[in-house]
Design a protein around this motif. Structure first.
Motif, short mmCIF file in Angstrom:
data_model
loop_
_atom_site.label_atom_id
_atom_site.label_comp_id
_atom_site.label_asym_id
_atom_site.label_seq_id
_atom_site.Cartn_x
_atom_site.Cartn_y
_atom_site.Cartn_z
N TRP A 132 9.79 3.16 -3.72
CA TRP A 132 10.77 3.49 -2.69
C TRP A 132 10.25 3.34 -1.27
CZ3 TRP A 132 9.84 7.30 0.88
CH2 TRP A 132 8.79 8.19 0.60
N PHE A 133 8.93 3.34 -1.07
CA PHE A 133 8.36 3.27 0.28
C PHE A 133 8.17 1.80 0.66
CE2 PHE A 133 5.48 3.66 3.77
CZ PHE A 133 5.64 4.94 4.28
N PRO A 134 8.72 1.34 1.81
CA PRO A 134 8.58 -0.08 2.20
C PRO A 134 7.12 -0.49 2.32
CG PRO A 134 10.25 1.01 3.54
CD PRO A 134 9.56 2.09 2.76
N SER A 135 6.85 -1.75 2.00
CA SER A 135 5.47 -2.26 1.98
C SER A 135 5.13 -3.11 3.19
CB SER A 135 5.24 -3.07 0.71
OG SER A 135 6.16 -4.15 0.63
N ASP A 136 6.02 -3.17 4.20
CA ASP A 136 5.72 -3.95 5.41
C ASP A 136 6.42 -3.29 6.59
OD1 ASP A 136 8.40 -5.64 6.04
OD2 ASP A 136 8.10 -5.48 3.87
N PRO A 137 5.96 -3.54 7.82
CA PRO A 137 6.55 -2.88 8.99
C PRO A 137 8.03 -3.18 9.18
CG PRO A 137 4.42 -3.82 9.55
CD PRO A 137 4.75 -4.31 8.17
N LEU A 143 -10.01 2.52 5.43
CA LEU A 143 -8.73 2.97 5.97
C LEU A 143 -8.25 2.03 7.07
CD1 LEU A 143 -6.45 5.04 6.28
CD2 LEU A 143 -7.94 6.31 7.85
N GLU A 144 -9.16 1.57 7.90
CA GLU A 144 -8.78 0.66 8.99
C GLU A 144 -8.19 -0.64 8.45
OE1 GLU A 144 -10.78 -1.40 12.97
OE2 GLU A 144 -11.93 -0.01 11.71
N LYS A 145 -8.74 -1.14 7.35
CA LYS A 145 -8.20 -2.35 6.74
C LYS A 145 -6.78 -2.11 6.23
CE LYS A 145 -12.64 -4.29 5.24
NZ LYS A 145 -13.47 -4.70 4.06
N GLU A 146 -6.56 -0.95 5.61
CA GLU A 146 -5.22 -0.64 5.11
C GLU A 146 -4.23 -0.44 6.25
OE1 GLU A 146 -3.08 2.49 1.96
OE2 GLU A 146 -5.25 2.56 2.32
N VAL A 147 -4.69 0.18 7.34
CA VAL A 147 -3.84 0.36 8.51
C VAL A 147 -3.44 -0.99 9.09
CG1 VAL A 147 -3.79 1.18 10.89
CG2 VAL A 147 -4.69 2.66 9.09
N ASP A 148 -4.39 -1.90 9.22
CA ASP A 148 -4.10 -3.23 9.78
C ASP A 148 -3.13 -4.01 8.90
OD1 ASP A 148 -5.79 -2.71 11.88
OD2 ASP A 148 -7.52 -3.72 10.99
N LYS A 149 -3.13 -3.74 7.61
CA LYS A 149 -2.26 -4.48 6.69
C LYS A 149 -0.84 -3.94 6.67
CE LYS A 149 -1.95 -6.04 1.88
NZ LYS A 149 -2.61 -6.03 0.54
N TYR A 150 -0.69 -2.59 6.67
CA TYR A 150 0.63 -2.00 6.46
C TYR A 150 1.23 -1.34 7.71
CZ TYR A 150 -0.40 -2.68 1.51
OH TYR A 150 -0.71 -3.23 0.29
N ARG A 151 0.41 -0.84 8.60
CA ARG A 151 0.88 -0.20 9.85
C ARG A 151 1.85 0.94 9.58
NH1 ARG A 151 -2.54 -2.08 13.80
NH2 ARG A 151 -2.93 -4.30 13.46
N ASP A 152 1.60 1.74 8.56
CA ASP A 152 2.53 2.81 8.20
C ASP A 152 1.84 4.18 8.18
OD1 ASP A 152 0.94 2.38 6.01
OD2 ASP A 152 2.56 1.89 4.62
N PHE A 153 0.83 4.36 9.03
CA PHE A 153 0.06 5.60 9.05
C PHE A 153 0.28 6.38 10.34
CE2 PHE A 153 -2.26 3.43 5.75
CZ PHE A 153 -2.72 4.44 4.92
N MET A 154 0.17 7.68 10.23
CA MET A 154 -0.04 8.55 11.38
C MET A 154 -1.44 9.13 11.22
SD MET A 154 1.77 12.11 12.60
CE MET A 154 3.13 11.37 13.48
#
Length: 296
Positions: A128-133, A163-174
């Protein structure tokens, strides 16, 4: 006797014209001014020239310099999704395409996650959670709800690099300014509400775990209902016995102050707080929570 006497005037009566010799005027003793300037004047002129050139160069560089990319932060907490859209030049904001510092939302949903929960996040992104911005933006526009994974920081450089790699890929973090540790979950919860309140103007703020299956459309329908009270809590409540045995996992050091049973408190994998409730939490000190899932 003649009528007219022709007498010549005497020579003494004839005026004499003196033609003095025109003498050339004497040239004055003219001393040409010196072409050498005083040293202080030269130094002052050189300094003024350098200042003028420096100002011109600075003005040109300021005009040609690209505008800095705004980073949406609350202290050291950061919304990576909005930072991504501000740097990419894509339209995400008001009708004019301008980014909004504190966007208005129906609700902001923070999915509480950790460094060891990569598989859980992958499972949510595959359901259910989108996988791209772009998908995350479309979901926000369709429901009025913004979704982010909420995670703290670690002293482990390897974990932060992953974590930085995952942030750069998905951009869905706070990213929030708290150490990610299980025993510090109450402080993480409070830090989340504070950061969410300052970064988003939402009617409701939702805390959820990263092991749930959520229907965003149903949640939006629930939150859109009119309510008579501005102080609203939606979720489970519970109370239970206070553990006073030091050998047990949930031993309570302050049990003698609490009594035999905890008071009724918020509990569960997901709950909702209205904006007025979160505003009061945002002004609280970091030690206001002592236990996970206990709201004081």
């Amino acid at each position: 006797m003649p009528l007219f006497s022709h007498r010549h005037p005497s020579s003494s009566a004839i005026p004499t014209t003196i033609n003095p010799k025109t003498s050339k005027p004497s040239k004055p003793n003219f001393i040409p001014p010196s072409t050498r300037y005083p040293l202080p004047l030269l130094v002052f002129s050189l300094i003024s020239l350098l200042i003028g050139l420096s100002g011109t160069i600075f003005a040109i560089s300021a005009i040609r310099r690209p505008k800095p990319v705004p980073v949406f932060r609350c202290g050291r907490s950061e919304d990576t999704f909005r930072a991504f859209y501000s740097g990419s030049g894509r339209t995400r904001g008001d009708d004019n395409g301008a980014l909004i510092d504190r966007p208005k939302l129906l609700g902001f949903v923070g999915i509480q996650t950790g460094f060891e929960s990569g598989d859980r996040r992958a499972a949510l992104r595959s359901t259910w959670f989108p996988s791209d911005p772009d998908g995350l933006l479309r979901l926000e526009q369709a429901t009025g709800l913004a979704f982010r994974y909420v995670i703290g920081r670690s002293k482990d450089a390897k974990k932060m690099a992953q974590l930085e790699k995952e942030v750069d890929k998905y951009r869905d973090f706070m990213l929030i300014d708290v150490e990610e540790e299980y025993l510090k979950l109450p402080y993480k919860t409070l830090a989340f509400f504070k950061a969410a309140f300052k970064l988003f103007e939402a009617d409701y703020y939702i805390k959820a775990d990263d092991d749930i299956y959520l229907r965003p459309d149903r949640l939006a329908t629930l939150l859109a209902k009119e309510r008579t009270h501005s102080l609203t809590y939606i979720g489970c409540m519970k109370k239970g016995p206070v553990i006073t045995d030091p050998k047990m996992k949930w031993y309570e050091k302050s049990g003698h102050l609490i009594g035999n049973e905890y008071f009724l408190h918020a509990y569960g994998p997901m709950y909702v707080l209205s904006a007025e409730v979160v505003a009061s939490l945002a002004s609280a000190r970091n030690n206001s929570f002592q236990f996970e899932n206990v709201q004081q």
